[in-house]
Design a protein around this motif. Sequence first.
Motif, PDB file in Angstrom:
ATOM      1  N   HIS A  35      25.442  23.673  31.577  1.00 52.00           N
ATOM      2  CA  HIS A  35      25.314  24.317  32.627  1.00 52.00           C
ATOM      3  C   HIS A  35      26.337  25.428  32.442  1.00 52.00           C
ATOM      4  O   HIS A  35      27.473  25.548  32.062  1.00 52.00           O
ATOM      5  N   TRP A  36      25.616  26.503  33.191  1.00 52.66           N
ATOM      6  CA  TRP A  36      26.491  27.968  33.121  1.00 52.66           C
ATOM      7  C   TRP A  36      27.119  28.259  34.494  1.00 52.66           C
ATOM      8  O   TRP A  36      26.363  28.102  35.439  1.00 52.66           O
ATOM      9  N   ALA A  37      28.561  28.797  34.645  1.00 51.80           N
ATOM     10  CA  ALA A  37      29.211  29.075  35.787  1.00 51.80           C
ATOM     11  C   ALA A  37      28.568  30.262  36.264  1.00 51.80           C
ATOM     12  O   ALA A  37      27.490  30.769  35.536  1.00 51.80           O
ATOM     13  N   GLY A  38      29.013  31.039  37.197  1.00 53.72           N
ATOM     14  CA  GLY A  38      28.564  32.178  37.805  1.00 53.72           C
ATOM     15  C   GLY A  38      27.299  32.321  38.842  1.00 53.72           C
ATOM     16  O   GLY A  38      26.641  32.969  39.013  1.00 53.72           O
ATOM     17  N   GLN A  39      27.198  30.979  39.057  1.00 57.54           N
ATOM     18  CA  GLN A  39      25.578  30.681  40.015  1.00 57.54           C
ATOM     19  C   GLN A  39      25.897  29.330  40.960  1.00 57.54           C
ATOM     20  O   GLN A  39      26.831  28.669  40.640  1.00 57.54           O
ATOM     21  N   ASP A  40      24.913  29.324  41.723  1.00 55.36           N
ATOM     22  CA  ASP A  40      24.705  28.152  42.493  1.00 55.36           C
ATOM     23  C   ASP A  40      24.232  26.918  41.763  1.00 55.36           C
ATOM     24  O   ASP A  40      23.264  26.939  41.283  1.00 55.36           O
ATOM     25  N   LEU A  41      25.084  25.917  41.683  1.00 59.93           N
ATOM     26  CA  LEU A  41      24.672  24.965  40.508  1.00 59.93           C
ATOM     27  C   LEU A  41      24.434  23.568  41.456  1.00 59.93           C
ATOM     28  O   LEU A  41      24.305  22.369  40.835  1.00 59.93           O
ATOM     29  N   SER A  42      23.990  23.646  42.696  1.00 59.43           N
ATOM     30  CA  SER A  42      23.799  22.567  43.529  1.00 59.43           C
ATOM     31  C   SER A  42      22.495  21.657  43.031  1.00 59.43           C
ATOM     32  O   SER A  42      22.508  20.961  42.998  1.00 59.43           O
ATOM     33  N   ASP A  43      21.661  22.529  42.582  1.00 59.59           N
ATOM     34  CA  ASP A  43      20.445  21.944  42.359  1.00 59.59           C
ATOM     35  C   ASP A  43      20.528  20.897  40.740  1.00 59.59           C
ATOM     36  O   ASP A  43      19.944  19.985  40.643  1.00 59.59           O
ATOM     37  N   GLU A  44      21.425  21.620  40.074  1.00 62.28           N
ATOM     38  CA  GLU A  44      21.706  21.188  38.565  1.00 62.28           C
ATOM     39  C   GLU A  44      22.630  19.900  38.643  1.00 62.28           C
ATOM     40  O   GLU A  44      22.616  19.146  37.962  1.00 62.28           O
TER      41      GLU A  44
END
Length: 65
Positions: A35-44
Motif C-alpha cells: 500500500h502507498w501513502a498519499g491517498q484514501d486507503l479505506s477500500d484497501e
Amino acid sequence: MRNGQDMDEIWISYNGKIYDVTHSRLWKNGKHYAHWAGQDLSDEFKDAPHQEWVFEKLTPIGLLI
Ligand code: HEM
C-alpha cells in the motif's frame, strides 16, 4: 501528495480522517506492504491483517472532505 516520494511528510487517509505516518517505520518512503501513502486507503483496509486498533496511537491531523 505526501506519499513518501514528494515531501518530507507522509500522510494517509482512512474512514474520513487523515493521519501523519511520517515517523512510522512501517510507512517508510510511503510504502506499507502493498500500500502507498498519499491517498484514501479505506477500500484497501480489507486487505490488512490487522483491525482498526492500528490507528489508536495516531492522532488525526485532518478530515478528508
Ligand atoms: C497487505 C496489507 C497490510 C499488511 C500486511 C499490514 C501489516 C501491518 C503490520 C504487521 C503492522 C504492525 C502491527 C503491530 O504493531 O503489531 C501494521 C501497522 C499499521 N498498518 Fe498495516 N498492513 C496492511 C494494510 C494496511 C492498510 C491498507 C492501512 C491503511 C488503511 C494500514 C495501516 C496501518 C497503520 C496506520 C499501522 C500502524 C503504524 C504505526 O503505528 O507505526 N495497513 N500493518
